[in-house]
Design an enzyme around this catalytic site. Structure first.
Site, PDB file in Angstrom:
ATOM      1  N   GLU A   1       0.878  -1.333   0.187  1.00  0.00           N
ATOM      2  CA  GLU A   1      -0.185  -0.043   0.079  1.00  0.00           C
ATOM      3  C   GLU A   1       0.912   1.268  -0.009  1.00  0.00           C
ATOM      4  OE1 GLU A   1      -3.199  -0.114  -0.709  1.00  0.00           O
ATOM      5  OE2 GLU A   1      -3.304  -2.211  -0.264  1.00  0.00           O
TER       6      GLU A   1
ATOM      7  N   CYS B   1      -1.429   9.078   2.040  1.00  0.00           N
ATOM      8  CA  CYS B   1      -1.376   8.659   0.756  1.00  0.00           C
ATOM      9  C   CYS B   1      -2.560   9.157  -0.274  1.00  0.00           C
ATOM     10  CB  CYS B   1      -1.087   7.435   0.589  1.00  0.00           C
ATOM     11  SG  CYS B   1      -2.405   6.456   1.409  1.00  0.00           S
TER      12      CYS B   1
END
Length: 451
Positions: A221, A255
């Site tokens: 991720e 993110c």
């Protein structure tokens, strides 16, 4: 950033790491055979512990990142509890064999989901609680054991994580170690079955290289420069509020943050005016930054990195809108907009991970599609348009981990959708049933009739 960058905190020894790994290896077949009730019992244990530690988590996040205290149960705890409740409600359904039609007469076929085994879980520093425990929910639901390394750049949250896990699980179920780069290297040397890593694309290369030595599977991720595309067919005040909320979340250290904006040139200034109004209302009081409402940059290294992006852009002719205030003593960077940024500026090449928003005007949507395709695939693309043809063109002309249209990060928040990246922004996906399947091996079973 190197894997495990930072001071070596806590105590661990390679002998203790190997002992825990041996204990989990010895128990993995028992875990593989675990029933839905047994897995639910572990998840309930985790749920009780997470809620019991909610106040400690809130204080730790405030200490590590100056995260505002957002009520009796912080958002990072709420999302973990939500994931646990979803797994508790659907675990039997997820675990049930999936019948499929067989191509052969007299044969039945099904897919049986079985545990991968021992999972090595690396947590990030920016959401140091939820991005450890959300993956852990999927790991437990799928019947795996876990060795967890919280991130040492968020030491207060890492300490709470260590205490919570040690009080809740035996080492052969879930184990946790605190440490820095030496610990990370030691853990990556273990022949685990799967590695779950949340962090930067640069560090992911190290993780994948370690996984390759043992042919372990991986979930990565990562991040990337997530663009927001605005064509002016939706209400600009609403769009500005959405982009501002995403950009200021954790001071841009997320993110999924809108990294930069592409907007039709004739409405650029109006958008910026609306955006800065949202900034003022969100984190300023009487013209002064409200530190209680504005998280800090995690450390001096990242403060200097983001400050350097701003200075580089200004030296190349960009203009700054906003105070541009930066205080190294408090690790505070005030929200700002950059316009007229040349394409070769560092801020247009590197993921910003800070509260600075480059805004780029465009004349034709084709320009935007070419610009997005010219960079590595991002974790998200945000599209603000009511034009179905524009929506279709952006979906067809770009690639990203996910897309939210006329919102912010909804594709991540919805457990009915897989959350993950593609290419430079990651591989694999989780949340809901997708996390269960990501942390499981889909085993094909064909059964011939006899007689």
């Amino acid at each position: 950033m190197r894997l495990g960058e930072g001071a070596n905190v806590g105590t661990w020894t390679s002998e203790e790491v190997r002992r825990v790994f041996g204990a989990q290896r010895a128990s993995r077949w028992t875990r593989k055979r675990s029933t839905a009730d047994e897995r639910r019992e572990r998840l309930l244990r985790l749920r009780h512990a997470v809620l019991r530690y909610a106040d400690d988590v809130a204080r730790a996040l405030n200490a590590d990142l100056r995260r505002p205290l957002d009520g009796p149960v912080p958002s990072e705890v709420r999302v973990v509890v939500k994931d646990i409740d979803d797994a508790l409600a659907h675990l039997e359904e997820w675990m049930a064999p999936t019948e499929v039609p067989s191509s052969f007469a007299g044969t039945t076929a099904h897919i049986q989901y079985e545990a991968r085994g021992i999972v090595l879980l690396f947590g990030p520093w920016n959401f140091p609680f939820s991005l450890v425990f959300q993956p852990l929910v999927a790991i437990i639901a799928a019947g795996n054991t876990a060795i967890v390394k919280p991130n040492e750049l968020s030491p207060a949250t890492a300490a709470v994580t260590l205490k919570l896990i040690k009080e809740t699980f035996s080492d052969d179920e879930v184990a946790v170690f605190q440490g820095g780069v030496d610990l990370a290297v030691c853990l990556l040397d273990l022949p685990v079955d799967h590695i779950f890593f949340t962090g930067s694309p640069a560090v992911a290369h190290t993780v994948m290289a370690a996984a390759a030595r043992h042919l372990a599977s991986v979930t990565l991720e990562l991040g990337g420069k997530c663009p927001a595309i605005i064509d002016g067919t939706t209400d600009l005040a609403t769009v500005a509020a959405l982009v501002c909320g995403g950009k200021l979340s954790n001071a841009g250290q997320i993110c999924l943050s809108p990294d930069h904006v592409y907007i039709r040139s004739d409405i650029r200034d109006e958008f910026i005016e609306q955006y800065m109004r949202q900034v003022e209302a969100s984190v300023y009081a009487d013209g002064t930054i409200n530190l209680d409402a504005m998280p800090r940059i995690v450390n001096e290294r990242n403060f200097d990195r983001v400050s350097g992006y701003i200075e580089d852009a200004l030296e190349r002719g960009a203009k700054l809108i906003g105070t541009g205030g930066r205080d190294r003593a408090t690790l505070t960077i005030e929200p700002a907009v950059l316009i007229d940024v040349p394409p070769d500026a560092v801020v247009m090449a590197e993921e910003i991970f800070g509260p600075v928003l480059p805004v780029v005007g465009y004349e034709d949507l084709v320009e935007v599609l070419e610009a997005v395709r010219g960079r590595p695939k991002p974790l998200a693309v945000y599209v603000y348009t009511d034009d179905p043809e524009a929506q279709a063109a952006i979906l067809a002309g770009t690639s990203s981990g996910g897309v939210t249209i006329n919102g912010w990060a909804t594709h991540c928040a919805d457990p009915q959708l897989p959350f993950g990246g593609v290419g430079n922004s990651g591989m694999g996906a989780y949340h809901g049933v997708y996390g269960f399947r990501e942390l499981s091996h889909a085993r094909a079973v064909a059964r011939h009739a006899t007689g």
